[in-house]
Design an enzyme around this catalytic site. Structure first.
Site, PDB file in Angstrom:
ATOM      1  N   ALA A 119       0.815  -1.215   0.000  1.00 27.77           N
ATOM      2  CA  ALA A 119       0.000   0.000   0.000  1.00 27.77           C
ATOM      3  C   ALA A 119       0.845   1.260   0.000  1.00 27.77           C
ATOM      4  O   ALA A 119       0.351   2.323  -0.320  1.00 27.77           O
ATOM      5  CB  ALA A 119      -0.916   0.009   1.232  1.00 27.77           C
ATOM      6  N   CYS A 120       2.118   1.160   0.374  1.00 30.61           N
ATOM      7  CA  CYS A 120       2.918   2.366   0.537  1.00 30.61           C
ATOM      8  C   CYS A 120       4.364   2.069   0.240  1.00 30.61           C
ATOM      9  O   CYS A 120       4.972   1.254   0.912  1.00 30.61           O
ATOM     10  CB  CYS A 120       2.771   2.918   1.951  1.00 30.61           C
ATOM     11  SG  CYS A 120       3.839   4.299   2.314  1.00 30.61           S
ATOM     12  N   GLY A 121       4.937   2.728  -0.751  1.00 31.03           N
ATOM     13  CA  GLY A 121       6.289   2.434  -1.166  1.00 31.03           C
ATOM     14  C   GLY A 121       7.350   3.243  -0.465  1.00 31.03           C
ATOM     15  O   GLY A 121       8.539   3.018  -0.679  1.00 31.03           O
ATOM     16  N   CYS A 123       7.239   3.988   3.065  1.00 34.63           N
ATOM     17  CA  CYS A 123       7.151   3.856   4.512  1.00 34.63           C
ATOM     18  C   CYS A 123       8.552   3.743   5.095  1.00 34.63           C
ATOM     19  O   CYS A 123       9.404   3.062   4.551  1.00 34.63           O
ATOM     20  CB  CYS A 123       6.342   2.616   4.875  1.00 34.63           C
ATOM     21  SG  CYS A 123       4.659   2.655   4.264  1.00 34.63           S
TER      22      CYS A 123
END
Length: 279
Positions: A119-121, A123
């Site tokens: 969901a998040c590259g 983080c």
């Protein structure tokens, strides 16, 4: 890349709800732990496949390597085992150890260990500014042009090439192409940033990057991280299916990249680098 699971499908019909049990196909999501000389660099949730390309693309984007020669070797760790259905231990193929050619250069890039998810590259970044500081200066050299028609055709072909998306509905796609309309690499993954890393890694290993007329196509939105990865790989043209973020547009403009969004059917919006897109 896919797995089958049972599912109950409910549908409202004339006399109530119809319940049908049937098999369904899902995209596989598993962790990939990336190590350098045994040290954990990052853990990312990805769809298995093209893992070596993913590692090359990720290390390039993070500034850990400058080109494909920066990685001497990459191998799955033999000790990463789990018990299979037959009760025997088997390799998980979820841990890769990389031998870097330039340890001194890599040390600076490895100073930030990130935990990335599908969901998040980005983080784990201390701040957006910390990432912005690693970006290269605006791309120099001749400015290649791509026509709107070629962008539309490339997007159509990327969509048609999403074999596993058609089966699961749960995968992003990315492709590396050129302004002439040739597609050189295509990858699917549960994380759009992983799909981008895979095609950039494939292009890097094939000697296709950096390239003045390279086009990165992504079947999702344009975020800051997508622009960052393209810039670090020497890609000047980005086209995405959905919307861009404000920071993606700002970063693309500052780096001299062309950002095309809402590239669907016979239309698209150009947000920066307008001169590279011809009618």
């Amino acid at each position: 890349m896919t797995t089958r699971v049972p599912v109950e499908r409910l549908r409202l019909i004339a006399d109530g709800w119809e319940r049908v049990r049937r098999p369904d196909t899902l995209a596989v999501e598993e962790p990939l732990e990336i190590r350098a000389a045994g040290q954990v660099v990052t853990v990312t949730m990805r769809t298995p496949g093209a893992d070596i390309d993913l590692v090359h693309g990720y290390f390039l984007a993070e500034g850990i390597i400058a080109d494909a020669a920066g990685i001497r070797s990459a191998r799955y760790c033999a000790g990463a085992v789990a018990t299979g259905p037959d009760g025997r231990e088997q390799n998980t193929y979820n841990v890769i150890d990389v031998d870097l050619t330039e340890p001194a250069r890599a040390a600076a890039g490895l100073s930030r260990t990130a935990l990335s998810t599908s969901a998040c590259g980005v983080c784990g970044s201390a701040s957006i500014d910390a990432i912005r500081d690693r970006l290269p200066p605006p791309l120099a050299g001749p400015r290649a042009q791509v026509t709107a028609g070629i962008v539309a055709d490339l997007m159509r072909r990327v969509g048609a090439g999403q074999e596993n998306f058609e089966r699961t509905g749960g995968l992003h796609a990315a492709a590396l192409a050129d302004a002439g309309g040739s597609i050189h690499a295509l990858a699917e993954d549960v994380g759009r940033h992983n799909a981008v890393d895979k095609v950039i890694g494939a292009g890097l290993r094939a000697g296709l990057l950096p390239r003045a007329d390279a086009v990165l196509l992504v079947s999702s939105r344009a975020s800051f991280e997508i622009v960052q990865k393209a810039a670090m790989a020497g890609i000047s043209i980005i086209a995405v299916v959905s919307a861009p973020s404000s920071l993606a547009v700002e970063t693309a403009a500052a780096l001299g990249l062309t950002l095309i969004a809402f590239a669907r059917g016979d239309r698209c919006n150009v947000y920066s680098g307008f001169d590279r897109v011809a009618d």
